[in-house]
Design a protein around this motif. Structure first.
Motif, PDB file in Angstrom:
ATOM      1  N   SER A  28       0.872  -1.167   0.000  1.00 32.27           N
ATOM      2  CA  SER A  28       0.000   0.000   0.000  1.00 32.27           C
ATOM      3  C   SER A  28       0.907   1.213   0.000  1.00 32.27           C
ATOM      4  O   SER A  28       2.122   1.076   0.198  1.00 32.27           O
ATOM      5  N   LEU A  29       0.352   2.386  -0.224  1.00 35.55           N
ATOM      6  CA  LEU A  29       1.192   3.591  -0.291  1.00 35.55           C
ATOM      7  C   LEU A  29       2.007   3.796   0.989  1.00 35.55           C
ATOM      8  O   LEU A  29       3.224   3.935   0.921  1.00 35.55           O
ATOM      9  N   PRO A  30       1.373   3.795   2.174  1.00 30.74           N
ATOM     10  CA  PRO A  30       2.192   4.020   3.379  1.00 30.74           C
ATOM     11  C   PRO A  30       3.211   2.915   3.623  1.00 30.74           C
ATOM     12  O   PRO A  30       4.329   3.186   4.066  1.00 30.74           O
ATOM     13  N   LEU A  31       2.830   1.675   3.315  1.00 36.04           N
ATOM     14  CA  LEU A  31       3.743   0.553   3.525  1.00 36.04           C
ATOM     15  C   LEU A  31       4.980   0.706   2.631  1.00 36.04           C
ATOM     16  O   LEU A  31       6.121   0.508   3.071  1.00 36.04           O
ATOM     17  N   THR A  32       4.757   1.059   1.363  1.00 33.59           N
ATOM     18  CA  THR A  32       5.874   1.256   0.435  1.00 33.59           C
ATOM     19  C   THR A  32       6.747   2.415   0.883  1.00 33.59           C
ATOM     20  O   THR A  32       7.973   2.340   0.839  1.00 33.59           O
ATOM     21  N   LEU A  33       6.094   3.498   1.325  1.00 36.11           N
ATOM     22  CA  LEU A  33       6.851   4.651   1.818  1.00 36.11           C
ATOM     23  C   LEU A  33       7.782   4.217   2.950  1.00 36.11           C
ATOM     24  O   LEU A  33       8.956   4.559   2.981  1.00 36.11           O
ATOM     25  N   TRP A  34       7.250   3.433   3.884  1.00 34.98           N
ATOM     26  CA  TRP A  34       8.019   3.002   5.039  1.00 34.98           C
ATOM     27  C   TRP A  34       9.235   2.199   4.600  1.00 34.98           C
ATOM     28  O   TRP A  34      10.343   2.409   5.077  1.00 34.98           O
ATOM     29  N   LYS A  35       9.030   1.284   3.643  1.00 35.77           N
ATOM     30  CA  LYS A  35      10.144   0.445   3.186  1.00 35.77           C
ATOM     31  C   LYS A  35      11.186   1.280   2.447  1.00 35.77           C
ATOM     32  O   LYS A  35      12.388   1.156   2.679  1.00 35.77           O
ATOM     33  N   TYR A  36      10.709   2.136   1.545  1.00 31.80           N
ATOM     34  CA  TYR A  36      11.643   2.926   0.741  1.00 31.80           C
ATOM     35  C   TYR A  36      12.471   3.868   1.618  1.00 31.80           C
ATOM     36  O   TYR A  36      13.652   4.058   1.384  1.00 31.80           O
ATOM     37  N   ALA A  37      11.819   4.457   2.616  1.00 34.76           N
ATOM     38  CA  ALA A  37      12.517   5.448   3.444  1.00 34.76           C
ATOM     39  C   ALA A  37      13.654   4.812   4.218  1.00 34.76           C
ATOM     40  O   ALA A  37      14.582   5.494   4.642  1.00 34.76           O
ATOM     41  N   GLN A  38      13.590   3.496   4.446  1.00 36.36           N
ATOM     42  CA  GLN A  38      14.631   2.843   5.231  1.00 36.36           C
ATOM     43  C   GLN A  38      15.750   2.285   4.377  1.00 36.36           C
ATOM     44  O   GLN A  38      16.711   1.736   4.898  1.00 36.36           O
ATOM     45  N   GLN A  39      15.603   2.393   3.047  1.00 35.66           N
ATOM     46  CA  GLN A  39      16.654   1.853   2.188  1.00 35.66           C
ATOM     47  C   GLN A  39      17.726   2.909   1.942  1.00 35.66           C
ATOM     48  O   GLN A  39      17.425   4.101   1.878  1.00 35.66           O
ATOM     49  N   PRO A  40      18.970   2.479   1.793  1.00 33.92           N
ATOM     50  CA  PRO A  40      20.058   3.450   1.680  1.00 33.92           C
ATOM     51  C   PRO A  40      20.254   3.994   0.258  1.00 33.92           C
ATOM     52  O   PRO A  40      21.313   4.520  -0.045  1.00 33.92           O
ATOM     53  N   TYR A  41      19.257   3.835  -0.617  1.00 32.88           N
ATOM     54  CA  TYR A  41      19.445   4.284  -2.009  1.00 32.88           C
ATOM     55  C   TYR A  41      18.753   5.617  -2.228  1.00 32.88           C
ATOM     56  O   TYR A  41      17.558   5.745  -1.971  1.00 32.88           O
ATOM     57  N   PRO A  42      19.501   6.618  -2.749  1.00 34.91           N
ATOM     58  CA  PRO A  42      18.930   7.961  -2.919  1.00 34.91           C
ATOM     59  C   PRO A  42      17.671   7.964  -3.782  1.00 34.91           C
ATOM     60  O   PRO A  42      16.721   8.691  -3.488  1.00 34.91           O
ATOM     61  N   GLU A  43      17.627   7.131  -4.855  1.00 37.22           N
ATOM     62  CA  GLU A  43      16.452   7.189  -5.721  1.00 37.22           C
ATOM     63  C   GLU A  43      15.208   6.674  -4.992  1.00 37.22           C
ATOM     64  O   GLU A  43      14.104   7.149  -5.217  1.00 37.22           O
ATOM     65  N   ARG A  44      15.401   5.704  -4.068  1.00 36.81           N
ATOM     66  CA  ARG A  44      14.266   5.210  -3.298  1.00 36.81           C
ATOM     67  C   ARG A  44      13.783   6.273  -2.296  1.00 36.81           C
ATOM     68  O   ARG A  44      12.580   6.451  -2.094  1.00 36.81           O
ATOM     69  N   ILE A  45      14.727   6.968  -1.675  1.00 33.80           N
ATOM     70  CA  ILE A  45      14.362   8.048  -0.758  1.00 33.80           C
ATOM     71  C   ILE A  45      13.565   9.112  -1.514  1.00 33.80           C
ATOM     72  O   ILE A  45      12.521   9.599  -1.047  1.00 33.80           O
ATOM     73  N   GLU A  46      14.069   9.429  -2.734  1.00 28.93           N
ATOM     74  CA  GLU A  46      13.395  10.430  -3.563  1.00 28.93           C
ATOM     75  C   GLU A  46      11.951   9.996  -3.831  1.00 28.93           C
ATOM     76  O   GLU A  46      11.009  10.776  -3.720  1.00 28.93           O
ATOM     77  N   GLN A  47      11.803   8.704  -4.174  1.00 24.56           N
ATOM     78  CA  GLN A  47      10.453   8.192  -4.455  1.00 24.56           C
ATOM     79  C   GLN A  47       9.585   8.206  -3.200  1.00 24.56           C
ATOM     80  O   GLN A  47       8.381   8.419  -3.289  1.00 24.56           O
ATOM     81  N   SER A  48      10.213   8.000  -2.022  1.00 27.55           N
ATOM     82  CA  SER A  48       9.386   7.991  -0.821  1.00 27.55           C
ATOM     83  C   SER A  48       8.795   9.380  -0.558  1.00 27.55           C
ATOM     84  O   SER A  48       7.688   9.491  -0.042  1.00 27.55           O
TER      85      SER A  48
END
Lengths: 314, 335
Positions: free
Chosen positions: A263-283
């Motif tokens: 879900s949107l919040p679940l994906t946000l939570w996962k992406y925010a914890q990953q060390p990749y800048p593009e994932r942070i950007e997407q979060s």
């Protein structure tokens, strides 16, 4: 002598000044606090719009995530998961919620009516992570796998108190004379409830429903152990496969709800914890989408209530 | 759409529905009772399930599981668990958040209920409520990347240089301060923002439910507006305001996502506010889906049980306190 006594002494005058100063300082302090309390609101909204808006485009909504290291990729899976689970939650929570509200609104002093209102209040205070544990034990363990169905049911428990409470309040706003008139004309209780009172309170009920949907759409904790997440979730593909295999609509819906989803919040939570800048950007972009969704539902609901109140007050 | 719905309801009923007509009321009543019972049973079901599923963990560790201990063992491989670091983290972040949020919320509530011009009241109410509507994960994201790096090193630096030097207080305020801001103090800051709307809304309603005669009497005796608020209205509504505080505390104890993102998730023996920590809700969120052994997941469910029980007690107490103000008020109005 008496005249002299009624003259304020210097000491008393100082006291008066001090009282007035305290008054002015404390009253303006409450105003300052109000301003201060609103700083986070504008800070969050402003920053999320600024950061999230940078990479928001159409492809973000229509693509699945790309493997790490590749440019682009979207959140189609999470968007679809959010929609599926929110619909499921609404379907599970609305009928019992509205029925319970009817009971507690029209039988407020019976033991069951008191219990309903009390447990609604208590239920709204149960931490959502605990509701996630409950969903895991009741739905995931027996089924043997995580699923959108379990996630939707957990979200339904989150929605239930909001629906019961707002419906209850809206039913109480319907004039009693309406109900009496209907009953006096010989309509039975159930017809009065469904055909007279329910339509009269419908606007308010929908408002409460929208607020509940907004709350459920932003929840993460109940989904951690019920929906789990699934980056390859694509409803279009499931439907195409189902049609190719000549499955019935019911079977296809079964397939859609019976697998792990994001879900949107679940994906946000996962992406925010990953060390990749593009994932942070997407979060940040997900945060923007989520916030627009939630705040939009909230504002629509509140405008609706306000319009209704104005009309009732004449 | 609603017009269609209405004509559908008004159209002549099919035969089976007509037969039902005479029996409609018992069926309707049954449906209402079923819906009500479902709502009531959910609470019992949640409690029973948590109790049931944590039986082995409770038998294995007893009460010592929750009590303060110096050796903070949390070793899923060796099946050795102590919940104290999480209990401590939850209690300390929630209490600091309450300490910061209460003066703020009561101030805002006073402004909204007593001082605010009527044209400003509605927009301000809305904005405070929107603050409660922002999803927890968004708070977490903003907190860890924007808010904490700006505030925690600053505030924490001042605290560790002043209070951190005083012998007893240094257990709470000893440095060093993490530059990222991920700490118990940072979690308390985020919790403050998140529970403020709850406490404000309930306090505002309590203040609004106090009869006008109280204000008028106080002002007529010559008190200033602030004295009327401070000496009359706040004492009058005190139990309701306490209820609001308990509600906020319940929220803070159970808050999961934002805290998990900002508190740093580390099991340390250092009790200072300025170091990263862990909470009960965060450890469930982080470890439950990947629980190694049966005992590990049971232990996490037991932590969930403790959270459930604490928030249950707080909520029940809060409702009674808020009700007590409302009940007293309605009696006086009738007199």
């Amino acid at each position: 002598m008496t005249v002299l006594e009624s003259q304020p002494t210097v000491n008393q005058m100082a006291l008066g000044v001090r009282r007035k100063a305290t008054n002015a300082i404390m009253l303006s302090l409450t105003g300052v606090m109000t301003l201060l309390a609103l700083v986070p609101l504008f800070w969050i909204i402003g920053y999320v719009v600024y950061r999230g808006g940078q990479s928001l485009d159409w492809a973000f909504f229509t693509q699945l995530p790309k493997p790490l290291g590749m440019e682009g990729g979207g959140i189609l899976h999470a968007l679809e998961g959010t929609i599926v689970m929110t619909i499921l939650a609404a379907v599970f929570a609305t009928p019992p919620g509205v029925l319970a509200a009817f009971y507690s609104a029209y039988h407020p002093n019976t033991p069951l009516g008191v219990v309903v209102r009390f447990s609604t209040d208590v239920l709204s205070g149960v931490p959502s992570i605990v509701i996630g544990l409950f969903g895991y034990a009741v739905l995931v363990v027996p089924a043997g796998h995580y699923s959108a169905l379990a996630g939707g049911a957990a979200l339904a428990i989150v929605m239930l108190p909001t629906i019961v409470r707002t419906t209850d309040e809206m039913l109480k706003m319907v004039p009693h004379s309406l109900r009496e008139a209907s009953l006096a004309l010989g309509a039975p209780e159930w017809k009065t409830s469904l055909q007279v009172i329910f339509p009269a309170a419908l606007n308010g009920i929908i408002t409460g429903f929208l607020l509940a949907v907004a709350r459920a759409a932003g929840e993460t904790a109940p989904l951690l152990f019920t929906a789990l997440g699934n980056e390859r979730y694509e409803i279009g593909l499931i439907i195409r496969n189902g049609l190719a295999q000549r499955q019935s609509a019911l079977q296809i819906i079964g397939r859609i709800v019976d697998q792990p989803v994001d879900s949107l919040p679940l994906t946000l939570w996962k992406y925010a914890q990953q060390p990749y800048p593009e994932r942070i950007e997407q979060s940040w972009t997900i945060a923007l989408v989520l916030m627009i969704l939630v705040l939009f539902l909230n504002i629509i609901a509140r405008l609706w209530v306000e319009a209704r109140r104005r009309r009732l007050q004449g | 759409m609603f017009a269609q719905f209405k004509t559908l309801l008004a159209s002549p009923s099919p035969a089976w529905l007509k037969r039902l007509y005479g029996h409609g009321d018992p069926i309707w009543k049954l449906l209402l009772i079923l819906g009500s019972v479902l709502v009531a049973v959910l609470i019992i079901a949640i409690g029973w399930m948590l109790w049931n599923q944590s039986a082995d963990a409770r038998a294995e560790f007893g009460w010592g599981f929750l009590l303060p201990t110096l050796d903070a063992r949390w070793d899923p491989v060796a099946d050795s668990f102590r919940a104290w670091p999480f209990v401590y983290g939850t209690l300390v972040t929630s209490l600091v958040a309450i300490l910061l949020a209460v003066p703020m919320s009561v101030g805002v509530a006073i402004f909204l209920a007593e001082l605010c011009p009527s044209w400003l009241r509605l927009p301000l109410n809305w904005m405070i409520e929107l603050l409660a509507a922002i999803p927890s994960v968004v708070y977490g994201l903003w907190g860890i990347f924007v808010f904490l790096p700006k505030t925690v090193p600053l505030v924490g630096g001042v605290l560790s240089k002043t209070l951190g030097q005083i012998p007893v207080l240094s257990t709470l305020f000893a440095g060093p301060v993490p530059q990222s801001g991920a700490s118990r103090l940072g979690a308390a800051f985020i919790l403050t923002i998140m529970i403020m709307p709850t406490i404000t809304a309930v306090t505002r309603d309590v203040l609004l439910s106090i009869p006008n005669s109280q204000r008028e009497a106080s002002l007529a005796l010559g008190s200033t507006k602030w004295e009327a608020i401070w000496r009359v209205l706040l004492p009058y509504g005190l139990s309701g305001i306490l209820g609001a505080v308990l509600l906020g505390l319940g929220r803070a104890l159970g808050e999961t996502m934002a805290v998990t993102m900002v508190i740093g998730n580390s099991i340390t023996a250092r009790p200072t506010l300025l170091s990263p920590g862990y909470t009960m809700a965060s450890v469930i969120a982080n470890e439950f889906a990947e629980a190694v052994s049966k005992l590990h997941s049971q232990v996490l469910i037991e932590i969930g049980l403790v959270l459930f029980f604490l928030t249950l007690v707080l909520n029940v107490a809060a409702r009674f306190l808020v009700w007590s103000v409302a009940r007293r008020t309605s009696c006086e109005v009738r007199l």
